[in-house]
Design a protein around this motif. Structure first.
Motif, PDB file in Angstrom:
ATOM      1  N   THR A   8       2.506  -9.136   7.065  1.00 39.72           N
ATOM      2  CA  THR A   8       1.837  -7.855   7.585  1.00 39.72           C
ATOM      3  C   THR A   8       2.563  -6.683   7.744  1.00 39.72           C
ATOM      4  O   THR A   8       3.955  -7.029   8.150  1.00 39.72           O
ATOM      5  CB  THR A   8       0.947  -8.117   8.697  1.00 39.72           C
ATOM      6  OG1 THR A   8       1.657  -8.415   9.867  1.00 39.72           O
ATOM      7  CG2 THR A   8      -0.230  -9.200   8.316  1.00 39.72           C
ATOM      8  N   HIS A   9       2.247  -5.571   7.525  1.00 40.89           N
ATOM      9  CA  HIS A   9       3.140  -4.347   7.720  1.00 40.89           C
ATOM     10  C   HIS A   9       3.468  -4.309   9.388  1.00 40.89           C
ATOM     11  O   HIS A   9       2.434  -4.787  10.149  1.00 40.89           O
ATOM     12  CB  HIS A   9       2.375  -3.041   7.497  1.00 40.89           C
ATOM     13  CG  HIS A   9       1.323  -2.788   8.154  1.00 40.89           C
ATOM     14  ND1 HIS A   9       1.071  -2.267   9.375  1.00 40.89           N
ATOM     15  CD2 HIS A   9       0.053  -2.942   7.792  1.00 40.89           C
ATOM     16  CE1 HIS A   9       0.141  -2.070   9.806  1.00 40.89           C
ATOM     17  NE2 HIS A   9      -0.926  -2.747   8.975  1.00 40.89           N
ATOM     18  N   SER A  51      -0.268  -4.188  -0.888  1.00 40.05           N
ATOM     19  CA  SER A  51      -1.554  -3.429  -0.800  1.00 40.05           C
ATOM     20  C   SER A  51      -1.131  -2.017  -1.248  1.00 40.05           C
ATOM     21  O   SER A  51       0.072  -1.803  -0.994  1.00 40.05           O
ATOM     22  CB  SER A  51      -2.110  -3.387   0.492  1.00 40.05           C
ATOM     23  OG  SER A  51      -2.845  -2.275   0.809  1.00 40.05           O
ATOM     24  N   GLU A  53      -1.904   0.670   0.383  1.00 43.06           N
ATOM     25  CA  GLU A  53      -1.992   1.459   1.517  1.00 43.06           C
ATOM     26  C   GLU A  53      -0.504   1.980   1.900  1.00 43.06           C
ATOM     27  O   GLU A  53       0.399   1.048   1.829  1.00 43.06           O
ATOM     28  CB  GLU A  53      -2.820   0.977   2.630  1.00 43.06           C
ATOM     29  CG  GLU A  53      -4.113   0.855   2.301  1.00 43.06           C
ATOM     30  CD  GLU A  53      -4.887   0.376   3.648  1.00 43.06           C
ATOM     31  OE1 GLU A  53      -4.428   0.622   4.839  1.00 43.06           O
ATOM     32  OE2 GLU A  53      -6.223  -0.367   3.315  1.00 43.06           O
ATOM     33  N   LYS A  55       1.517   2.074   4.642  1.00 48.84           N
ATOM     34  CA  LYS A  55       2.112   1.243   5.426  1.00 48.84           C
ATOM     35  C   LYS A  55       2.589  -0.197   4.721  1.00 48.84           C
ATOM     36  O   LYS A  55       3.670  -0.531   5.119  1.00 48.84           O
ATOM     37  CB  LYS A  55       1.389   0.929   6.848  1.00 48.84           C
ATOM     38  CG  LYS A  55       0.017   0.579   6.601  1.00 48.84           C
ATOM     39  CD  LYS A  55      -0.938   0.569   7.901  1.00 48.84           C
ATOM     40  CE  LYS A  55      -2.366   0.526   7.488  1.00 48.84           C
ATOM     41  NZ  LYS A  55      -2.918   1.595   7.228  1.00 48.84           N
ATOM     42  N   ALA A  56       1.638  -0.651   4.061  1.00 49.76           N
ATOM     43  CA  ALA A  56       2.160  -2.172   3.297  1.00 49.76           C
ATOM     44  C   ALA A  56       3.078  -1.754   2.127  1.00 49.76           C
ATOM     45  O   ALA A  56       4.069  -2.278   1.884  1.00 49.76           O
ATOM     46  CB  ALA A  56       0.930  -2.652   2.753  1.00 49.76           C
ATOM     47  N   HIS A  78      -5.810  -4.338   0.000  1.00 44.92           N
ATOM     48  CA  HIS A  78      -6.055  -3.414   0.965  1.00 44.92           C
ATOM     49  C   HIS A  78      -6.807  -4.094   2.149  1.00 44.92           C
ATOM     50  O   HIS A  78      -7.497  -5.092   1.986  1.00 44.92           O
ATOM     51  CB  HIS A  78      -6.915  -2.128   0.370  1.00 44.92           C
ATOM     52  CG  HIS A  78      -8.120  -2.404   0.113  1.00 44.92           C
ATOM     53  ND1 HIS A  78      -9.306  -2.502   0.852  1.00 44.92           N
ATOM     54  CD2 HIS A  78      -8.609  -2.430  -1.305  1.00 44.92           C
ATOM     55  CE1 HIS A  78     -10.472  -2.610   0.046  1.00 44.92           C
ATOM     56  NE2 HIS A  78      -9.866  -2.630  -0.968  1.00 44.92           N
ATOM     57  N   GLU A  79      -6.658  -3.224   3.241  1.00 46.73           N
ATOM     58  CA  GLU A  79      -7.196  -3.774   4.516  1.00 46.73           C
ATOM     59  C   GLU A  79      -8.886  -3.585   4.392  1.00 46.73           C
ATOM     60  O   GLU A  79      -9.381  -3.078   3.483  1.00 46.73           O
ATOM     61  CB  GLU A  79      -6.637  -2.927   5.748  1.00 46.73           C
ATOM     62  CG  GLU A  79      -7.159  -3.437   7.107  1.00 46.73           C
ATOM     63  CD  GLU A  79      -6.882  -4.644   7.630  1.00 46.73           C
ATOM     64  OE1 GLU A  79      -7.409  -5.714   7.147  1.00 46.73           O
ATOM     65  OE2 GLU A  79      -6.102  -4.787   8.562  1.00 46.73           O
ATOM     66  N   HIS A 143      -2.217  -6.770   5.363  1.00 42.22           N
ATOM     67  CA  HIS A 143      -2.628  -6.209   6.444  1.00 42.22           C
ATOM     68  C   HIS A 143      -3.164  -7.491   7.374  1.00 42.22           C
ATOM     69  O   HIS A 143      -3.376  -8.447   6.961  1.00 42.22           O
ATOM     70  CB  HIS A 143      -3.675  -5.162   6.449  1.00 42.22           C
ATOM     71  CG  HIS A 143      -3.115  -4.096   5.655  1.00 42.22           C
ATOM     72  ND1 HIS A 143      -2.690  -2.925   5.793  1.00 42.22           N
ATOM     73  CD2 HIS A 143      -3.445  -4.001   4.119  1.00 42.22           C
ATOM     74  CE1 HIS A 143      -2.411  -2.149   4.815  1.00 42.22           C
ATOM     75  NE2 HIS A 143      -2.817  -2.860   3.639  1.00 42.22           N
ATOM     76  N   CYS A 168       1.382  -7.006  14.812  1.00 41.55           N
ATOM     77  CA  CYS A 168       1.611  -6.551  13.393  1.00 41.55           C
ATOM     78  C   CYS A 168       3.292  -6.978  12.953  1.00 41.55           C
ATOM     79  O   CYS A 168       4.195  -6.963  13.891  1.00 41.55           O
ATOM     80  CB  CYS A 168       1.515  -4.979  13.174  1.00 41.55           C
ATOM     81  SG  CYS A 168       2.135  -3.961  14.263  1.00 41.55           S
TER      82      CYS A 168
END
Length: 192
Positions: A8-9, A51, A53, A55-56, A78-79, A143, A168
């Motif tokens: 996870t990020h 992902s 996104e 942050k990922a 994605h989350e 995520h 996280c």
């Protein structure tokens, strides 16, 4: 078949005025993402799938850039879709997340149902693995909530926040064959 890892990020720059999927890593998050490159399994990874996104993607790019491995993003990672509420203050977010996990067959405040998010990530990971040589270890970067839903599936356990990461920037490792198995396995998050 060989194994995969799910990461996870780490920490992000939280900005209520920016859509959550567009948040990037903070300086602390980037430092912690770099720690993934020295994990015992890191040198064996042949591909990173993240992902889309930010942050990922940031996390995946730190890993793949330092270890010079192929990286791509896929939308199924994605989350859980929380766009109905957008940014929530931390306490309100945690309460809503508790409800998301506690009642997986119903939408909480317009969020994607947990059962649907689980189906998406499990089937998406299976689909991605069909296109990767069986002997190649893969790092999935995503995520916490969907990573927990994937973990619950791998353990053949009911959806529960009990299995959620404590922080996280955590990871677990699993065998590719477990995705097809009905037998539950014991898994636990490890913090970077």
């Amino acid at each position: 078949m060989t194994w995969c890892a799910y990461l996870t990020h780490p920490e992000v720059l939280i900005d209520p005025d920016v859509p959550v999927p567009e948040w990037g890593l903070s300086d602390t998050g980037r430092e912690r993402a770099a720690k993934a490159t020295v994990l015992p399994f890191a040198k064996d990874i042949r591909q990173v799938i993240s992902s889309a996104e930010k942050k990922a993607l940031d996390t995946a790019q730190v890993f793949s850039g330092r270890l010079r491995v192929f990286q791509r993003s896929l939308p199924f990672l994605h989350e859980n879709d929380r766009s109905a509420t957008g940014f929530l203050p931390p306490e309100e977010f945690e309460q809503t997340a508790d409800l998301f996990f506690a009642d997986p067959h119903h939408s909480v405040r317009g969020w994607e149902r947990a059962i649907d998010a689980q189906d998406r990530i499990v089937n998406g990971v299976k689909s991605a693995l069909r296109h990767i040589p069986e002997e190649d270890p893969v790092l999935f970067v995503g995520h916490g909530a969907v990573g927990t839903l994937l973990m619950c599936h791998l353990m053949a356990a009911p959806i529960s926040r009990h299995h959620d990461q404590r922080r996280c920037g955590s990871w677990y490792r699993f065998e590719k064959s477990w995705l097809m198995s009905q037998a539950g396995r014991n898994l636990a998050w490890t913090v970077l």
